[in-house]
Design a protein around this motif. Structure first.
Motif, PDB file in Angstrom:
ATOM      1  N   THR A  51       0.838  -1.201   0.000  1.00 35.22           N
ATOM      2  CA  THR A  51       0.000   0.000   0.000  1.00 35.22           C
ATOM      3  C   THR A  51       0.872   1.250   0.000  1.00 35.22           C
ATOM      4  O   THR A  51       0.603   2.211  -0.728  1.00 35.22           O
ATOM      5  N   LEU A  52       1.935   1.250   0.810  1.00 35.88           N
ATOM      6  CA  LEU A  52       2.832   2.392   0.853  1.00 35.88           C
ATOM      7  C   LEU A  52       3.506   2.625  -0.498  1.00 35.88           C
ATOM      8  O   LEU A  52       3.635   3.769  -0.949  1.00 35.88           O
ATOM      9  N   ALA A  53       3.894   1.540  -1.182  1.00 35.33           N
ATOM     10  CA  ALA A  53       4.519   1.676  -2.495  1.00 35.33           C
ATOM     11  C   ALA A  53       3.550   2.252  -3.519  1.00 35.33           C
ATOM     12  O   ALA A  53       3.918   3.111  -4.335  1.00 35.33           O
ATOM     13  N   VAL A  54       2.314   1.799  -3.494  1.00 38.79           N
ATOM     14  CA  VAL A  54       1.309   2.296  -4.445  1.00 38.79           C
ATOM     15  C   VAL A  54       1.032   3.779  -4.197  1.00 38.79           C
ATOM     16  O   VAL A  54       0.954   4.585  -5.137  1.00 38.79           O
ATOM     17  N   ILE A  55       0.914   4.161  -2.941  1.00 39.64           N
ATOM     18  CA  ILE A  55       0.651   5.570  -2.626  1.00 39.64           C
ATOM     19  C   ILE A  55       1.833   6.432  -3.048  1.00 39.64           C
ATOM     20  O   ILE A  55       1.657   7.521  -3.619  1.00 39.64           O
ATOM     21  N   SER A  56       3.051   5.962  -2.780  1.00 36.67           N
ATOM     22  CA  SER A  56       4.244   6.723  -3.172  1.00 36.67           C
ATOM     23  C   SER A  56       4.307   6.918  -4.683  1.00 36.67           C
ATOM     24  O   SER A  56       4.636   7.998  -5.169  1.00 36.67           O
ATOM     25  N   ALA A  57       3.997   5.849  -5.436  1.00 39.23           N
ATOM     26  CA  ALA A  57       4.014   5.952  -6.892  1.00 39.23           C
ATOM     27  C   ALA A  57       2.965   6.942  -7.391  1.00 39.23           C
ATOM     28  O   ALA A  57       3.215   7.731  -8.308  1.00 39.23           O
ATOM     29  N   ALA A  58       1.798   6.931  -6.773  1.00 40.04           N
ATOM     30  CA  ALA A  58       0.735   7.850  -7.187  1.00 40.04           C
ATOM     31  C   ALA A  58       1.124   9.291  -6.900  1.00 40.04           C
ATOM     32  O   ALA A  58       0.894  10.195  -7.724  1.00 40.04           O
TER      33      ALA A  58
ATOM     34  N   ARG B 188       2.904  14.604  -8.862  1.00 38.24           N
ATOM     35  CA  ARG B 188       3.837  15.736  -8.784  1.00 38.24           C
ATOM     36  C   ARG B 188       4.567  15.941 -10.108  1.00 38.24           C
ATOM     37  O   ARG B 188       4.843  17.083 -10.486  1.00 38.24           O
ATOM     38  N   SER B 189       4.899  14.850 -10.788  1.00 36.96           N
ATOM     39  CA  SER B 189       5.604  14.991 -12.060  1.00 36.96           C
ATOM     40  C   SER B 189       4.709  15.610 -13.134  1.00 36.96           C
ATOM     41  O   SER B 189       5.167  16.386 -13.963  1.00 36.96           O
TER      42      SER B 189
END
Length: 85
Positions: free
Chosen positions: A68-75, A80-81
């Motif tokens: 879940t943390l990885a998915v949120i970080s990617a989103a 931001r990009s």
């Protein structure tokens, strides 16, 4: 009709309308109280709960939190990009 007669008729209609509303609300309260008493009378007693039966909780799954943390970080990174452009 003259003004005093209109005023008297208006007050009479107002009293009649307020009387109907009061009677309706009184009947509503009485019927709800009666239904509540009937339901309490025929409702089965709740089953006793053993103390400490539900105190054990499952530990959180570590793998699921990491995913879940990885998915949120990617989103957040993707948002931001796109926003910088």
């Amino acid at each position: 009709m003259q003004d005093p007669e209109l005023l008297q008729e208006g007050l009479g209609l107002m009293a009649l309308g307020m009387g109907f509303v009061f009677v309706f609300l009184a009947i509503l309260v009485l019927s709800l109280t009666l239904m509540s008493g009937i339901i309490r009378r025929f409702q089965p007693a709740p089953a006793p709960v053993a103390p400490g039966a539900n105190t054990k909780s499952k530990p959180p799954v570590k793998g699921q939190d990491d995913e879940t943390l990885a998915v949120i970080s990617a989103a957040v990174h993707r948002y931001r990009s796109k926003r910088r452009r």
